[in-house]
Scaffold this motif. Sequence first.
Motif, mmCIF file in Angstrom:
data_model
loop_
_atom_site.group_PDB
_atom_site.id
_atom_site.type_symbol
_atom_site.label_atom_id
_atom_site.label_comp_id
_atom_site.label_asym_id
_atom_site.label_seq_id
_atom_site.Cartn_x
_atom_site.Cartn_y
_atom_site.Cartn_z
ATOM 1 N N GLU A 18 0.849 -1.185 0.000
ATOM 2 C CA GLU A 18 0.000 0.000 0.000
ATOM 3 C C GLU A 18 0.886 1.236 0.000
ATOM 4 O OE1 GLU A 18 -3.069 2.415 2.966
ATOM 5 O OE2 GLU A 18 -2.636 0.286 3.346
ATOM 6 N N PHE A 19 0.580 2.171 -0.892
ATOM 7 C CA PHE A 19 1.316 3.422 -0.942
ATOM 8 C C PHE A 19 0.476 4.526 -0.305
ATOM 9 C CE2 PHE A 19 2.497 7.416 -3.116
ATOM 10 C CZ PHE A 19 3.816 7.487 -2.686
ATOM 11 N N GLN A 20 1.063 5.230 0.659
ATOM 12 C CA GLN A 20 0.362 6.286 1.377
ATOM 13 C C GLN A 20 1.105 7.613 1.230
ATOM 14 O OE1 GLN A 20 0.445 4.885 5.406
ATOM 15 N NE2 GLN A 20 -1.114 3.298 5.085
ATOM 16 N N ILE A 21 0.345 8.676 1.103
ATOM 17 C CA ILE A 21 0.878 10.032 1.151
ATOM 18 C C ILE A 21 0.253 10.727 2.355
ATOM 19 C CG2 ILE A 21 1.032 12.262 -0.008
ATOM 20 C CD1 ILE A 21 0.949 10.835 -2.647
ATOM 21 N N GLY A 22 1.102 11.253 3.224
ATOM 22 C CA GLY A 22 0.600 11.857 4.452
ATOM 23 C C GLY A 22 1.083 13.271 4.660
ATOM 24 N N LYS A 23 0.356 13.997 5.482
ATOM 25 C CA LYS A 23 0.742 15.360 5.837
ATOM 26 C C LYS A 23 0.313 15.633 7.262
ATOM 27 C CE LYS A 23 0.538 20.134 4.218
ATOM 28 N NZ LYS A 23 -0.016 21.064 3.190
ATOM 29 N N ILE A 43 5.017 18.669 8.084
ATOM 30 C CA ILE A 43 5.833 17.571 7.574
ATOM 31 C C ILE A 43 5.036 16.781 6.548
ATOM 32 C CG2 ILE A 43 5.105 15.944 9.365
ATOM 33 C CD1 ILE A 43 7.923 14.789 9.316
ATOM 34 N N LYS A 44 5.759 16.189 5.605
ATOM 35 C CA LYS A 44 5.160 15.287 4.640
ATOM 36 C C LYS A 44 5.764 13.899 4.818
ATOM 37 C CE LYS A 44 4.356 18.887 1.174
ATOM 38 N NZ LYS A 44 4.657 19.360 -0.209
ATOM 39 N N SER A 45 4.985 12.878 4.521
ATOM 40 C CA SER A 45 5.494 11.513 4.613
ATOM 41 C C SER A 45 5.042 10.716 3.402
ATOM 42 C CB SER A 45 4.999 10.826 5.896
ATOM 43 O OG SER A 45 3.592 10.617 5.846
ATOM 44 N N TYR A 46 5.910 9.788 2.995
ATOM 45 C CA TYR A 46 5.631 8.897 1.870
ATOM 46 C C TYR A 46 5.914 7.475 2.362
ATOM 47 C CZ TYR A 46 6.122 13.384 -0.447
ATOM 48 O OH TYR A 46 6.000 14.708 -0.794
ATOM 49 N N THR A 47 4.887 6.645 2.337
ATOM 50 C CA THR A 47 4.970 5.332 2.976
ATOM 51 C C THR A 47 4.573 4.224 2.021
ATOM 52 O OG1 THR A 47 4.444 6.263 5.149
ATOM 53 C CG2 THR A 47 4.079 3.909 4.866
ATOM 54 N N PHE A 48 5.348 3.143 2.051
ATOM 55 C CA PHE A 48 4.943 1.895 1.409
ATOM 56 C C PHE A 48 4.849 0.857 2.513
ATOM 57 C CE2 PHE A 48 4.965 -1.826 -1.270
ATOM 58 C CZ PHE A 48 4.198 -1.399 -2.355
ATOM 59 N N SER A 58 -2.527 -20.041 6.909
ATOM 60 C CA SER A 58 -2.225 -20.195 8.334
ATOM 61 C C SER A 58 -2.599 -18.940 9.115
ATOM 62 C CB SER A 58 -0.735 -20.479 8.515
ATOM 63 O OG SER A 58 0.032 -19.311 8.231
ATOM 64 N N ASP A 59 -2.438 -19.017 10.427
ATOM 65 C CA ASP A 59 -2.666 -17.870 11.304
ATOM 66 C C ASP A 59 -1.396 -17.054 11.497
ATOM 67 O OD1 ASP A 59 -5.338 -18.463 11.701
ATOM 68 O OD2 ASP A 59 -4.948 -19.762 13.429
ATOM 69 N N ILE A 60 -0.319 -17.468 10.855
ATOM 70 C CA ILE A 60 0.935 -16.718 10.925
ATOM 71 C C ILE A 60 0.895 -15.588 9.886
ATOM 72 C CG2 ILE A 60 3.435 -16.843 10.669
ATOM 73 C CD1 ILE A 60 3.245 -19.804 11.450
ATOM 74 N N PHE A 61 1.340 -14.410 10.270
ATOM 75 C CA PHE A 61 1.278 -13.272 9.349
ATOM 76 C C PHE A 61 2.567 -12.461 9.419
ATOM 77 C CE2 PHE A 61 -0.115 -11.460 13.357
ATOM 78 C CZ PHE A 61 0.439 -10.189 13.367
ATOM 79 N N TYR A 62 2.709 -11.583 8.450
ATOM 80 C CA TYR A 62 3.834 -10.666 8.432
ATOM 81 C C TYR A 62 3.332 -9.273 8.067
ATOM 82 C CZ TYR A 62 3.722 -10.889 3.311
ATOM 83 O OH TYR A 62 3.335 -10.815 2.002
ATOM 84 N N GLY A 63 4.143 -8.281 8.345
ATOM 85 C CA GLY A 63 3.851 -6.915 7.955
ATOM 86 C C GLY A 63 5.157 -6.170 7.734
ATOM 87 N N TYR A 64 5.089 -5.052 7.040
ATOM 88 C CA TYR A 64 6.292 -4.245 6.822
ATOM 89 C C TYR A 64 5.900 -2.783 6.649
ATOM 90 C CZ TYR A 64 4.954 -4.402 1.872
ATOM 91 O OH TYR A 64 4.269 -4.294 0.696
ATOM 92 N N ASN A 65 6.882 -1.906 6.806
ATOM 93 C CA ASN A 65 6.650 -0.475 6.660
ATOM 94 C C ASN A 65 7.941 0.208 6.228
ATOM 95 O OD1 ASN A 65 6.680 2.472 7.782
ATOM 96 N ND2 ASN A 65 4.523 1.906 7.828
ATOM 97 N N LEU A 66 7.839 1.067 5.247
ATOM 98 C CA LEU A 66 8.973 1.838 4.758
ATOM 99 C C LEU A 66 8.488 3.268 4.559
ATOM 100 C CD1 LEU A 66 11.948 1.471 3.754
ATOM 101 C CD2 LEU A 66 10.992 1.263 1.451
ATOM 102 N N GLY A 294 -1.999 12.679 9.052
ATOM 103 C CA GLY A 294 -3.167 12.132 8.381
ATOM 104 C C GLY A 294 -2.753 11.705 6.991
ATOM 105 N N TYR A 295 -3.292 10.592 6.508
ATOM 106 C CA TYR A 295 -2.824 10.048 5.225
ATOM 107 C C TYR A 295 -3.959 9.439 4.408
ATOM 108 C CZ TYR A 295 -3.022 5.553 7.683
ATOM 109 O OH TYR A 295 -3.450 4.462 8.384
ATOM 110 N N LEU A 296 -3.715 9.342 3.104
ATOM 111 C CA LEU A 296 -4.558 8.625 2.168
ATOM 112 C C LEU A 296 -3.700 7.579 1.472
ATOM 113 C CD1 LEU A 296 -6.535 11.582 0.509
ATOM 114 C CD2 LEU A 296 -7.390 9.979 2.242
ATOM 115 N N GLY A 297 -4.272 6.412 1.216
ATOM 116 C CA GLY A 297 -3.494 5.354 0.613
ATOM 117 C C GLY A 297 -4.276 4.538 -0.408
ATOM 118 N N VAL A 298 -3.540 3.851 -1.268
ATOM 119 C CA VAL A 298 -4.124 2.907 -2.204
ATOM 120 C C VAL A 298 -3.274 1.641 -2.173
ATOM 121 C CG1 VAL A 298 -2.829 3.947 -4.109
ATOM 122 C CG2 VAL A 298 -4.831 2.514 -4.593
#
Length: 302
Positions: A18-23, A43-48, A58-66, A294-298
């Motif tokens: 998911e790509f997010q643009i925040g401010k 401040i501005k932020s750009y997140t994937f 399974s019930d095992i999961f992963y997540g990531y943030n950049l 606050g951010y919007l993402g797709v």
Amino acid sequence: MKKVLAFTLLTAILYCGEFQIGKGTMSFTGGMMGLTQTISEDIKSYTFTQNHANIASSDIFYGYNLTWYDSNHMKQMQNTYNTGITQATKFFSPLPIASEKIYMPTMDYRLQGLDASISFGYDVINKDEDNYLGIAGYLGISTPWISSTKGNDPLPISLPGNTKTNIYNYYKDSKTKIKTYKLGVALYLKAKLIPSLNGYLNAIYAHQTGSISNDYAQSDFHVNGNFTSLDMGLRFQPYEGNFDLGLFTLSPRLYITAGYRHNSWDYGDAAINISGLPTVKFPKTTMKIDTNIGYLGVGYSF
């Protein structure tokens, strides 16, 4: 650790993201000589990112943030600094003694940097992909840097001439680099509100350890502290499908998100001397960086 993070993130991006643009705003408190109050700036932020993705069925999961952060210039009037000098120096004899005040120049600060993390966990509750509660181990790295620039505001006219010359001349533009590694726990919650609309909440608490260095003062020291994060929002998923390809099932999902995220980095025992005078000592304090965005993402998943 950086190679592990990079490999895991690149692999995970192929399956979902998911790509997010925040401010929002960033607040910066303490840790630097003369910084006696909280300063705040846009401040501005750009997140994937991917909050939660189960491995197979399974019930095992992963997540990531950049995330990349970039603030505007944060300006502070640094009028005086007192009781910070533990010794006078024969090389800078015009400097006041410990019981006197040192007048500091106005400073501009700009904070930029990268924050990356991965998490692996287990769903305590997993009704389906839209209703779960998961707990995970969290591993991350933060590499922000703070650019410090001396302003051109006039000095108080009551200052002795020699003091003005020495204090202001020794301040130079500099960059403070922070590198910390984070290890902690994370909670991921998602629930269906109405068809195609879900609510989610993610919370992180981690211990961080690393180093802070300043190129002009040639200082480098170790720090410890805590990192906390709270992320909440709504996810609207207008399209989903399931295609049985024999060996595996392809389940494309497209969605948009809107949310709010608060992050806080606390670095204990920080004492960054941006004056460039090695004999000027001052007490160590807690450096704190807070972001409210606050951010919007797709996003997508397969």
